[in-house]
Design an enzyme around this catalytic site. Structure first.
Site, short mmCIF file in Angstrom:
data_model
loop_
_atom_site.label_atom_id
_atom_site.label_comp_id
_atom_site.label_asym_id
_atom_site.label_seq_id
_atom_site.Cartn_x
_atom_site.Cartn_y
_atom_site.Cartn_z
N GLU A 152 0.85 -1.21 0.00
CA GLU A 152 0.00 0.00 0.00
C GLU A 152 0.87 1.24 0.00
OE1 GLU A 152 -1.96 -0.39 3.74
OE2 GLU A 152 -2.71 -2.38 3.26
N CYS A 171 5.75 51.32 -3.14
CA CYS A 171 6.77 50.45 -3.74
C CYS A 171 6.13 49.58 -4.83
CB CYS A 171 7.39 49.59 -2.64
SG CYS A 171 8.42 48.26 -3.26
N ASP A 201 1.55 10.16 4.06
CA ASP A 201 2.31 11.02 4.97
C ASP A 201 1.34 11.91 5.74
OD1 ASP A 201 4.54 11.85 6.20
OD2 ASP A 201 5.22 13.18 4.61
N LYS A 232 10.64 3.22 2.68
CA LYS A 232 10.51 4.65 2.43
C LYS A 232 11.40 5.13 1.28
CE LYS A 232 10.27 6.61 6.85
NZ LYS A 232 9.82 7.81 7.54
N CYS A 236 15.43 48.71 -0.21
CA CYS A 236 14.51 47.85 -0.96
C CYS A 236 15.02 47.70 -2.40
CB CYS A 236 13.11 48.45 -0.95
SG CYS A 236 11.98 47.61 -2.08
N CYS A 294 12.21 49.69 -4.79
CA CYS A 294 11.99 51.14 -4.78
C CYS A 294 13.15 51.93 -4.18
CB CYS A 294 10.69 51.47 -4.05
SG CYS A 294 10.78 51.15 -2.29
N TYR A 320 -7.03 2.05 6.32
CA TYR A 320 -6.25 0.90 5.84
C TYR A 320 -6.22 -0.26 6.82
CZ TYR A 320 -2.88 3.80 8.43
OH TYR A 320 -2.28 4.59 9.36
N LYS A 354 2.38 4.51 1.68
CA LYS A 354 2.60 5.02 3.04
C LYS A 354 2.21 6.49 3.01
CE LYS A 354 5.75 5.21 6.92
NZ LYS A 354 4.85 6.06 7.63
N CYS A 374 10.25 46.63 3.68
CA CYS A 374 10.25 47.90 2.97
C CYS A 374 8.94 48.57 3.38
CB CYS A 374 10.27 47.65 1.45
SG CYS A 374 9.69 49.07 0.50
S1 IVH Z 1 -0.33 0.29 9.03
C1 IVH Z 1 0.84 -1.79 12.76
N1 IVH Z 1 -0.59 1.34 6.63
O1 IVH Z 1 2.75 5.14 9.13
C2 IVH Z 1 0.63 -1.11 11.47
N2 IVH Z 1 0.32 2.69 8.36
O2 IVH Z 1 5.30 4.83 10.45
C3 IVH Z 1 0.35 0.31 11.65
N3 IVH Z 1 0.88 4.96 7.68
O3 IVH Z 1 1.49 4.99 12.40
C4 IVH Z 1 0.02 1.10 10.54
N4 IVH Z 1 0.24 4.78 5.58
O4 IVH Z 1 0.35 6.58 10.70
C5 IVH Z 1 -0.20 1.54 7.90
N5 IVH Z 1 -0.90 2.15 4.47
C6 IVH Z 1 -0.50 2.35 5.74
C7 IVH Z 1 0.02 3.59 6.19
C8 IVH Z 1 0.44 3.71 7.51
C9 IVH Z 1 0.75 5.58 6.50
C10 IVH Z 1 1.45 5.60 8.90
C11 IVH Z 1 0.69 5.33 10.17
C12 IVH Z 1 1.67 4.66 11.06
C13 IVH Z 1 2.97 5.15 10.53
C14 IVH Z 1 4.12 4.27 10.90
#
Ligand code: IVH
Length: 663
Positions: free
Chosen positions: A111, A429, A115, A312, A406, A409, A223, A113, A424
């Site tokens: 999946e 300006c 942010d 990552k 500035c 101006c 998720y 990740k 300024c």
């Molecule tokens: S699973 C035990 N799935 O990443 C598993 N986490 O660095 C826990 N996160 O605390 C999370 N996308 O906030 C999972 N597809 C995803 C995610 C995900 C982002 C975040 C989540 C977690 C953190 C860990």
């Protein structure tokens, strides 16, 4: 390997970084640097387990709870994820899983990740019961009111087989466009900007005023299900089940079932290549064992489960030279240094400039003209200068200083003792004028298309536009004197200007460029005041009583609306045909308030949209399907199956005439 003394210093530094990150939601080092340091720390602790310091950040899942929220326990503790930046470690993760499970026929659900910041939502009897932040993993802050502002979060689960109580897991995040707009507004308001969308999401979720949270336009993607084996057997099914309940889930093309390392790496590469196009920020992928029974077997190592790992993406870096340091003048006169770089290609685009924020930042990193610097770009488009390679610096270089005048101006700039910014102060300006007009015409304000930087610069330098209201005096004759402005360009610009005359009041307020007044405050003012004329009469105390407006903003608003020049400007805008539309007021205390409606069949007096608006205006909600939580079903002619379901469930049926009478 480091010495014990170095280890202790690292623990101390990491505690400090955690504080910046979690308590102040303002990290001072990049995630990548943080992860590198954490890995070094863990490596030392593995080699010397007897010497682990009780303060080591490796010993806890952090995030100090915020004061002001009620803390509640998660049904099942929320864990974190182990993470890596290398293919070798992903391979090692797979091998460990194979070994522990005793076979190699293991599938992995991969999946994105996201942010953002983790939340858990509990539904009891299908209704949203509460939403908690991760907190310390066991207890989190109750942020239900804030979560409810996210439109895609269902207040009730839709499909049938929803268990009595279920806790789902997901990530709250901000889209990149909202993140950028939020930061731009904060910069304009003189507030500190968020370092990344994750901090912005975490910071927003912990605001005490849900109305401000609402304006942050948060998103949720789910998720996970706590105690998932009770409902489904694989992680792939988790996604399908969450979707069936009506919860927001990831797009199907962002989830992949992989059978081996090669397939996992191919998915990671595909996502990495697409990263720039995604409307939100991701920092990698998450690889999860698909079979949920295996999760139990694999167990965890303290804070992180063995069934998953985050792979990552390292931020991409490049080396280039600083050709010059220029200074940009903002609309309030603030001077911002900008590094003019020898163009380099980085993460999909050519970078030739990077903001250096302020003179302090330039001094802290000691960035000089001619220096070789490392620049970095994460998923987001804003590149930054990470550090200088001092070894490559020539003898003749000298530290950079903010100019005393500035650059636009030539008037003397003023440094205040209260802020790092240098300004300024000349209201005439040209650079400030250009910025003020660009702000007025921008998407979040009057949304005047075809009025970009080049056009505004030309309009200002020709003297056609010196104040905002001059925009509404422009005609084809004047525009034809601009370079390259032919019939079509003239028509386009005049049409956009015309369209902007009828704009929502909040956008006009936003466009005026009052200090500390961003989209949120403008929205609040538009809803509270009956129109511009009321704003002109309000006292400082009248602004201060509005929730969400602090002393500085109240003072800035009062000063602005009392300033004779500003009053003249507003009068001219109105005289030139700007006709702002005040937002529709919510009707309070109506019997529709808090009630859930479902519409079925064709209505005669209203379109579906009109009926929905009428309900929402009175504080009601509209759902697409009938459940036992539906209060009323509004039935038109030839109703669909929803009508039968409503009758079966004993939901009150409203005819159109009864509905009209009730309005
Ligand atoms: S699973 C035990 N799935 O990443 C598993 N986490 O660095 C826990 N996160 O605390 C999370 N996308 O906030 C999972 N597809 C995803 C995610 C995900 C982002 C975040 C989540 C977690 C953190 C860990």
């Amino acid at each position: 390997m480091m010495t014990h003394k170095e280890y202790l210093a690292l623990v101390e530094a990491m505690v400090e970084h955690d504080r910046h990150y979690y308590d102040e939601t303002k990290p001072v080092i990049s995630d990548y640097e943080y992860d590198q340091k954490m890995q070094a720390l863990i490596a030392y602790e593995k080699a010397h387990p007897e010497k682990i310091h009780p303060n080591s950040p490796s010993l806890r899942v952090a995030e100090a709870p915020t004061e002001g929220f009620v803390q509640k326990a998660h049904l099942v503790p929320m864990m974190s994820l182990a993470n890596t930046y290398s293919k070798e470690e992903v391979d090692a993760f797979l091998k460990r899983v194979y070994k522990l499970l005793g076979h190699e026929s293991v599938d992995f659900c991969c999946e994105l990740k996201m942010d953002g910041t983790a939340v858990s939502l509990t539904y009891a009897e299908g209704k949203l019961f509460h939403a908690l932040t991760r907190g310390n993993g066991k207890m989190g802050d109750d942020v239900t009111a804030n979560i409810k502002t996210i439109r895609s979060v269902p207040l009730t689960l839709t499909a049938k087989n929803s268990p009595e109580a279920i806790e789902v897991r997901g990530e709250v995040y901000l889209s990149l466009s909202v993140f950028r707009a939020l930061n731009a507004a904060r910069e304009e308001e003189g507030l500190e900007t968020f370092a990344n969308p994750r901090n912005a999401a975490a910071g927003s979720l912990k605001l005490l005023d849900p109305r401000i949270v609402q304006s942050r336009k948060l998103h949720l993607v789910c998720y996970g299900i706590a105690e998932e084996e009770a409902v489904v057997t694989t992680q792939m099914e988790v996604h399908r089940q969450l979707k069936a309940w009506g919860l927001p889930t990831a797009d199907v093309e962002h989830i992949a079932l992989c059978h081996n390392l090669d397939e996992i790496m191919a998915f990671a590469e595909k996502i990495h290549a697409k990263r720039e196009e995604l409307p939100f920020e991701i920092d990698g992928i998450v690889i999860k064992v698909n079979d949920l029974k295996a999760h139990k077997l694999l167990g965890s190592t303290g804070k992180v489960p063995r069934f998953a790992i985050a792979y990552k993406f390292a931020p991409e870096q490049a080396e280039t030279r600083v050709l010059g340091i220029t200074v940009q003048v903002g609309r309030s006169g603030v001077l911002t240094p900008v590094a003019e770089l020898e163009p380099v290609f980085l993460s999909g685009s050519t970078i030739a400039r990077a903001t250096l924020h302020n003179a302090d930042e330039v001094a802290r990193k000691d960035i000089r003209v001619g220096d070789w610097v490392t620049i970095e770009k994460g998923g987001d488009v804003i590149p930054k200068v990470v550090c200088v390679d001092v070894k490559k610096r020539g003898h003749e270089s000298s530290p950079w200083h903010m100019p005393h005048h500035c650059p636009s101006c030539g008037s003397e700039v003023v440094a205040s003792s209260k802020e790092v910014a240098v300004r300024c102060m000349n209201p005439h300006c040209a650079a400030q004028r250009v910025r003020r007009i660009l702000h007025f015409a921008s998407k979040s304000a009057m949304d005047i298309e075809h009025m970009g930087e080049k056009v505004v610069e030309a309009l200002v330098s020709k003297g056609f536009v010196t104040r905002l209201s001059d925009i509404y005096l422009l005609d084809a004759e004047a525009l034809s004197l601009l370079d390259g402005f032919k019939e079509k360009a003239i028509r386009n610009l005049l049409e956009s200007i015309e369209a902007s005359r009828k704009c929502p009041l909040q956008r006009l307020i936003m466009g005026l460029g009052i200090s500390y007044v961003g989209a949120e405050t403008a929205d609040l003012l538009a809803h509270e005041a009956k129109g511009l004329s009321q704003l002109l009469q309000m006292k400082e105390a009248d602004f201060l009583v509005l929730e969400g407006i602090g002393e500085k903003t109240a003072h800035a608003l009062f000063s602005y609306f009392q300033d004779p020049l500003a009053r003249e400007e507003i009068a001219l805008l109105l005289a030139h045909g700007v006709n702002p539309i005040a937002p529709e007021k919510k009707i309070e205390g109506h019997s529709f308030e808090g009630k859930t409606f479902v519409l079925t069949g064709a209505l005669t007096q209203y379109t579906r949209e009109e009926a929905c608006l009428l309900i929402k205006k009175r504080g009601g909600f509209v759902n697409s399907s009938v459940s036992k939580n539906t209060d009323y079903v509004l039935v038109g002619s030839e109703p669909g199956s929803k009508y039968n379901t409503a009758k079966k469930l004993g939901v009150t049926i409203l005819t159109e005439s009864k509905f009209s009478a009730w309005l």
